[in-house]
Design a protein around this motif. Sequence first.
Motif, PDB file in Angstrom:
ATOM      1  N   THR A   1     -14.352   0.371   9.883  1.00 10.94           N
ATOM      2  CA  THR A   1     -13.442   0.065   9.614  1.00 10.94           C
ATOM      3  C   THR A   1     -12.270   0.263  10.517  1.00 10.94           C
ATOM      4  OG1 THR A   1     -13.565   0.009   7.234  1.00 10.94           O
ATOM      5  CG2 THR A   1     -11.485  -0.092   7.823  1.00 10.94           C
TER       6      THR A   1
ATOM      7  N   ASP B   1      -9.748  -0.826   3.597  1.00  8.93           N
ATOM      8  CA  ASP B   1     -10.958  -0.740   3.673  1.00  8.93           C
ATOM      9  C   ASP B   1     -12.029  -1.948   3.766  1.00  8.93           C
ATOM     10  OD1 ASP B   1     -13.467   0.791   3.452  1.00  8.93           O
ATOM     11  OD2 ASP B   1     -13.365   0.823   1.079  1.00  8.93           O
ATOM     12  N   GLU B   2     -12.547  -2.064   4.859  1.00 12.60           N
ATOM     13  CA  GLU B   2     -13.541  -3.293   5.322  1.00 12.60           C
ATOM     14  C   GLU B   2     -12.876  -4.520   5.186  1.00 12.60           C
ATOM     15  OE1 GLU B   2     -16.843  -3.179   2.673  1.00 12.60           O
ATOM     16  OE2 GLU B   2     -17.616  -1.302   3.289  1.00 12.60           O
ATOM     17  N   TRP B   3     -11.491  -4.335   5.434  1.00 16.82           N
ATOM     18  CA  TRP B   3     -10.874  -5.384   5.972  1.00 16.82           C
ATOM     19  C   TRP B   3     -11.047  -6.048   7.345  1.00 16.82           C
ATOM     20  CZ3 TRP B   3      -5.383  -5.981   8.400  1.00 16.82           C
ATOM     21  CH2 TRP B   3      -4.885  -7.136   8.413  1.00 16.82           C
TER      22      TRP B   3
ATOM     23  N   TRP C   1       0.883  -1.312  -0.101  1.00 12.07           N
ATOM     24  CA  TRP C   1      -0.095  -0.145  -0.045  1.00 12.07           C
ATOM     25  C   TRP C   1       0.851   1.372  -0.108  1.00 12.07           C
ATOM     26  CZ3 TRP C   1      -1.413  -4.214   3.321  1.00 12.07           C
ATOM     27  CH2 TRP C   1      -0.524  -4.066   4.373  1.00 12.07           C
TER      28      TRP C   1
ATOM     29  N   SER D   1      -9.152   4.777   3.727  1.00  8.75           N
ATOM     30  CA  SER D   1      -9.505   5.077   2.477  1.00  8.75           C
ATOM     31  C   SER D   1      -8.691   4.008   1.397  1.00  8.75           C
ATOM     32  CB  SER D   1      -9.081   6.520   2.041  1.00  8.75           C
ATOM     33  OG  SER D   1      -7.639   6.777   2.255  1.00  8.75           O
ATOM     34  N   ASP D   2      -7.653   3.247   1.793  1.00  9.55           N
ATOM     35  CA  ASP D   2      -6.767   2.286   1.063  1.00  9.55           C
ATOM     36  C   ASP D   2      -7.407   0.909   0.921  1.00  9.55           C
ATOM     37  OD1 ASP D   2      -4.462   0.443   0.508  1.00  9.55           O
ATOM     38  OD2 ASP D   2      -3.438   2.213   0.194  1.00  9.55           O
ATOM     39  N   PRO D   3      -7.677   0.687  -0.366  1.00 13.55           N
ATOM     40  CA  PRO D   3      -8.393  -0.758  -0.751  1.00 13.55           C
ATOM     41  C   PRO D   3      -8.105  -1.857   0.098  1.00 13.55           C
ATOM     42  CG  PRO D   3      -7.790   0.179  -2.544  1.00 13.55           C
ATOM     43  CD  PRO D   3      -6.945   1.033  -1.592  1.00 13.55           C
ATOM     44  N   ALA D   4      -6.620  -1.770   0.809  1.00 12.26           N
ATOM     45  CA  ALA D   4      -6.015  -3.025   1.505  1.00 12.26           C
ATOM     46  C   ALA D   4      -6.599  -2.821   2.944  1.00 12.26           C
ATOM     47  CB  ALA D   4      -4.534  -2.815   1.449  1.00 12.26           C
TER      48      ALA D   4
END
Length: 499
Positions: free
Chosen positions: A347, A338-340, A99, A333-336
Motif C-alpha cells: 500500500t 488500505d490497498e487504494w 478519515w 490501516s485506514d480503510p480509505a
Amino acid sequence: MAVHSKHPASAPPGPPVREKTGHLMLRGWCIFVLFMSLSGTAWVHAFGELTATVVTIAGGVLSAVLWIVLRPPVQWRRLPWFVVAYVVWATLSLAWSAWPQATALTLLLLYITTLQALFVGSVLTWRELVRAVASALKWVLALSILFELWVAVFIGQPVLPGFVVEKADDPIEYWSRDNLFDFPGRLQGIMGNANLLAPVALLAIVVFAIRLASGAPRRTFLWIWMALSAYLFVRASSATAYLAAAAVAVVLVTVLLMRRATRPGERTKYYVAYAAVGVGGLLGLWVLRDAIFTALGRSADLTGREGIWEKVLARAAERPWVGWGYSTPWVPSDPAFDEWIIDHGQTVLQAHNMWVDVAMQLGIIGVVLLAFLYFAFVWRAWFFAVDRPRWDLRADRPYSPLTLLPTLVGAILLVQGLAESTPLLLWGWLFVVMLGAKIKQSPHVGVGPAEQSEAIERGDAVERDEPTGRRLPARPPRRRAPRSETSPAAAGDPAGSGA
C-alpha cells in the motif's frame, strides 16, 4: 611578591570560559531530536510502531517542559506565521475529514515536529545549530554503514524490519537488501529506503562542507565524514537526489557570485543567468526525461509515479478547495488508504509529490498556504545568504559560511518535493520550520539576544571579535566613580567611563 593593584587596568586572570553541564546536556538532547527526525522510519523498523510512537510523544513532552523551564528569548511577533497558518488549516480539516482517525493521528505528529523545530531553533545559536545538525548526521551515517556491514558480514542475506531474516515476496519489503558488497546494488541504511538515505547523505555533504569552510576543528575527521556521505549518496543511487545535488550546485555558485557584487545593479546579470539556467534546466529535464531517467536507471514515468499522481489528482478534483482531510503520511490501516494504490504489492503511503499530496488533503487553500510558506522561507534564506551582515554603518563585515545552510536546504527540499512527499514530515518539515524561524529570530550570526544570551550559549557572558568571529572573554563590570569625583561619567558623559 606580586600584589594586585587596587585600580587594575584589566580583569584579573581567571579560568577559561566553559559551557555548563546543563547546557551540554541540552545540546545533547537537541542532537537526539535531530537524529530522530533524520533517521526517519528507522525507529519503526527497529523497535516497532508502538515504541516509536511512545518515544516521539515523550520527546515532544520533554522538549515542551524544557522550553518552559529555560524560557529562551523569543520574539513572538516574529514567529513563522505561514507555518502557523498551515498547521491551523490542517487542524481545521478535522471537521470535514473523510478519515478523522488518520487526521488526528498525523496531526499529533505534525504538532510534535513543529514544536521540536521551534524548540531547537530557540535554544541553540547558529553555530551550535549547525554543529548539532552535523553531530546528528554523523550518527545517522555511522549507524547506516554499520547496519549494512552487520547484515553483510554476520547475516549474509536480506533482513526484514524487526531484524527478521525471511524471504520477502518483493525486495521493497526488506529493511536491508544485503547490497554492501554487491556493487552497484542500492544501499538503504537504517531508514530501509534508498530514497530516504540519499537526500540525508546530500544534506550531510552540505553541512560538513559548511563546517570546513567555517574553520571547524578536527578537519581531517570532517573530510572522512564527507567521504562517507558521498559514498552513501552514490550507493543510494536516487535519481531525485542527483537532481537535488545539481540544484544545490547551481544555487551555491549563484550565491557565491552574488557575494562578489560590489555595485547595486551588478547582481542583475547573475539573476538573469540564474533564471535562465533554472528555466532551461527544467525544460531540458522535461523534454529529455526519457534519456535522462534511462541513463539513471529509472523509467520515464518516474518509476510509476505518474500513475500515482493521476489517481490522487482524480480524488482531489472531487473536493478541490478544502480537500479530503489532513493525513501526512497516509495511514495504511485506514480503510480509505488500505490497498487504494498498490505498488510492488504494498500500500502506497504518499503521493510522491508534496504539492499533489497537499492538493488532495487540504485542497487549493492548503496548496496556496504551502506555497506562501516555502516562498517566505526561500526568500529569507536567499537574502540571509547573499546579503552582507549589516546592522549599523559598518559595511565591511565578512560573510559567514553558516548562512549558506538554509538556502541549500531549501534547494534540496524543493527538488525532492517534486517526486516525494517527505518534505511535509520528519526532517524535511522540521528543517523548514527550524531554519525559517531561526532566520526571523536571529537574522545575523552571533548578534542579538538569541545569539549572545548567557542562558543560551555560555555559562558566562562572552563577546565576539566582529572581524574574525573569535570568542573573547567577557569584560569585567566597570567600577563607577564616586559622585564627588570630577570625571566625565559623573558629569553625564556616557563615553567617559572607559578608555
